[in-house]
Write an enzyme that holds these catalytic residues in place. Sequence first.
Site, PDB file in Angstrom:
ATOM      1  N   HIS A  56       0.413  -1.153   0.189  1.00 48.65           N
ATOM      2  CA  HIS A  56      -0.048   0.235  -0.365  1.00 48.65           C
ATOM      3  C   HIS A  56       0.290   1.003  -0.179  1.00 48.65           C
ATOM      4  O   HIS A  56       0.176   2.413   0.222  1.00 48.65           O
ATOM      5  CB  HIS A  56      -1.304   0.015   1.524  1.00 48.65           C
ATOM      6  CG  HIS A  56      -1.639  -1.139   1.189  1.00 48.65           C
ATOM      7  ND1 HIS A  56      -3.340  -0.975   0.525  1.00 48.65           N
ATOM      8  CD2 HIS A  56      -2.333  -2.191   2.166  1.00 48.65           C
ATOM      9  CE1 HIS A  56      -3.865  -2.394   0.691  1.00 48.65           C
ATOM     10  NE2 HIS A  56      -3.170  -2.986   1.511  1.00 48.65           N
ATOM     11  N   ASN A 134     -10.331  -2.784   1.437  1.00 52.99           N
ATOM     12  CA  ASN A 134      -9.809  -2.919  -0.002  1.00 52.99           C
ATOM     13  C   ASN A 134     -11.160  -2.925  -0.735  1.00 52.99           C
ATOM     14  O   ASN A 134     -12.428  -2.506  -0.099  1.00 52.99           O
ATOM     15  CB  ASN A 134      -9.421  -4.293  -0.620  1.00 52.99           C
ATOM     16  CG  ASN A 134      -8.337  -4.820   0.323  1.00 52.99           C
ATOM     17  OD1 ASN A 134      -7.341  -3.518   0.593  1.00 52.99           O
ATOM     18  ND2 ASN A 134      -7.490  -5.437   0.733  1.00 52.99           N
ATOM     19  N   TYR A 344       0.061  -4.912  11.743  1.00 46.74           N
ATOM     20  CA  TYR A 344      -1.055  -3.771  11.688  1.00 46.74           C
ATOM     21  C   TYR A 344       0.372  -1.979  12.178  1.00 46.74           C
ATOM     22  O   TYR A 344       0.849  -1.194  11.940  1.00 46.74           O
ATOM     23  CB  TYR A 344      -1.853  -2.893  10.592  1.00 46.74           C
ATOM     24  CG  TYR A 344      -2.624  -3.393   9.444  1.00 46.74           C
ATOM     25  CD1 TYR A 344      -2.745  -5.270   9.015  1.00 46.74           C
ATOM     26  CD2 TYR A 344      -2.563  -2.532   9.034  1.00 46.74           C
ATOM     27  CE1 TYR A 344      -3.509  -5.163   7.794  1.00 46.74           C
ATOM     28  CE2 TYR A 344      -3.460  -2.907   6.870  1.00 46.74           C
ATOM     29  CZ  TYR A 344      -2.963  -3.917   7.607  1.00 46.74           C
ATOM     30  OH  TYR A 344      -4.245  -4.401   5.960  1.00 46.74           O
TER      31      TYR A 344
END
Length: 537
Positions: A56, A134, A344
Amino acid sequence: MNEQRPILTTRQGHPVRDNQSLRSVGERGPATLENYQFIEKITHFDRERIPERVVHARGTGAHGYFEPYGSIGGEPVSKYTRARVLNELGVQTPIFVRFSTVIGAKESPETARDPRGFAIKFKTVDGNWDLVGNNLKVFFIRDAIKFPDMIHAFKPDPVTNQQEPWRFYDFICSHPEALHMITWVKSPWGIPASYREMEGSGVNTYKLVNDQGVAHLVKFHFQPKQGVRNLTASQAAEIQAIDTSHATRDLYEAIERGEFPEWEFCVQIMSDGEHPELDFDPLDDTKRWPEDQFPLLPLGRIVLNKNPDNVFAETEQAAFGTGVLVDGIDFSDDKMLQGRTLSYSDTQRYRVGPNYLQLPINQPQEGAAARTNQRDGQMTYYVDGRGQDKHINYEPSLMGGYSEAPKPDKEYNQYVEGHLGRYQTTRTMDDYAQAGARYRTFEDWERDDLVANVGGDLKKCPAPIQLRMVWHLWHCDEDYGRRVAEVAGIDLEQAKALPPLPGKPAPHQNRPGPTYSSGKPEQGDEPSTSEEMAGAK
């Protein structure tokens, strides 16, 4: 043969006997913290690139707000969740949204065939809530331990420094759960025309919890009120020849013109439980919940109305994590969600620094300011607390400092029992039905583009990968496999003669799939309506 290869090990030299599954309490139970093999693998993966995001990296963002409608499917929101951000009618919660591609580097073209990230930071009165998803409603894999392998296969070859189709399909061949996702990605849905004209989805399964401590499974989706529009490979090539930043430009200029993009925030809701009546596990993120059984229910809207003042300070340093939830929204045992929740935030601490939450773009809104006993670390520039509280960085204390928050009247407590081990999902070993159903739902022009893309890729792959991929696709849908074989020049009969994958049952060829919304964007300039795309009821 596998027995002649060197044995895969951890960094400590321990042999890896199962590289396919997290350790969990039973087949569907939660993952456990002592997943050493997974933690070593995912934390090393998070640190493979600096300072650019590993995935990303190519993205843009904008500020806006979320406003709830006050009901879900005609019922009060409070029936399902006590989360104030979803309940308070008329309250506009500030948000920041970052759109992105997945595999490409920071300056890669936005016409790339790739899933698009759709990450939202809600700055609620109860602190931040991050929904990191997404544009597509499914994913390639269902167990987080496979994520580094997947990204390695999709990233450029470490020797040629180019993305090689054979590496992509080599991975897919061994993971038939990915057939559904590649049917989406290799179709025009793999290249959204713009960020304003694409859907968003949380992908993973979460839980909503109400005041009585009752939980419901939930999936979050965002339907663009601008309509949905996608590009064929040839249309994308025409744009890329003159503009590699077309989607960033489109979003920025629309907001500057005052044409603020808007999405309807929808949920799919299911009672908490295993749901053995379904032919898929609702926690499996490679599967969609059929919308005829679990309709998209409008909950609110999100609007983007302000561009960043500084792209680096805001868009690039924006840091999201799937573990950032507010009271009333909880985790399910979705193995991808549980793995992402570690990965994350760990990535952000490494990429931006341990004090990334002190940056303005990541801070909670005023009134929900952070008050922790965490101190020091790289780039610290303020200390929580005032006066005497600054002396006390521990809890409890008789001299002041912070106290624990009051507990809810009815807490949600999940009962967990099972044998600790490494499990693969057994309820949905047939991973072909939804991919075949999606193929049959596509319009002719979408199928033509899908077949041309996959067939063109397979021409560049070695014969074993070609044959296995056609075998997979033929079991999704006979027409799907046959047409790809014709485009790639592959012997269909030779492919059909292959045995099933070791350790996996033979798929049920052309098994009826679930019912979806139409999902048929127009090829021309005019996009179809969000209602047509959503199948909302």
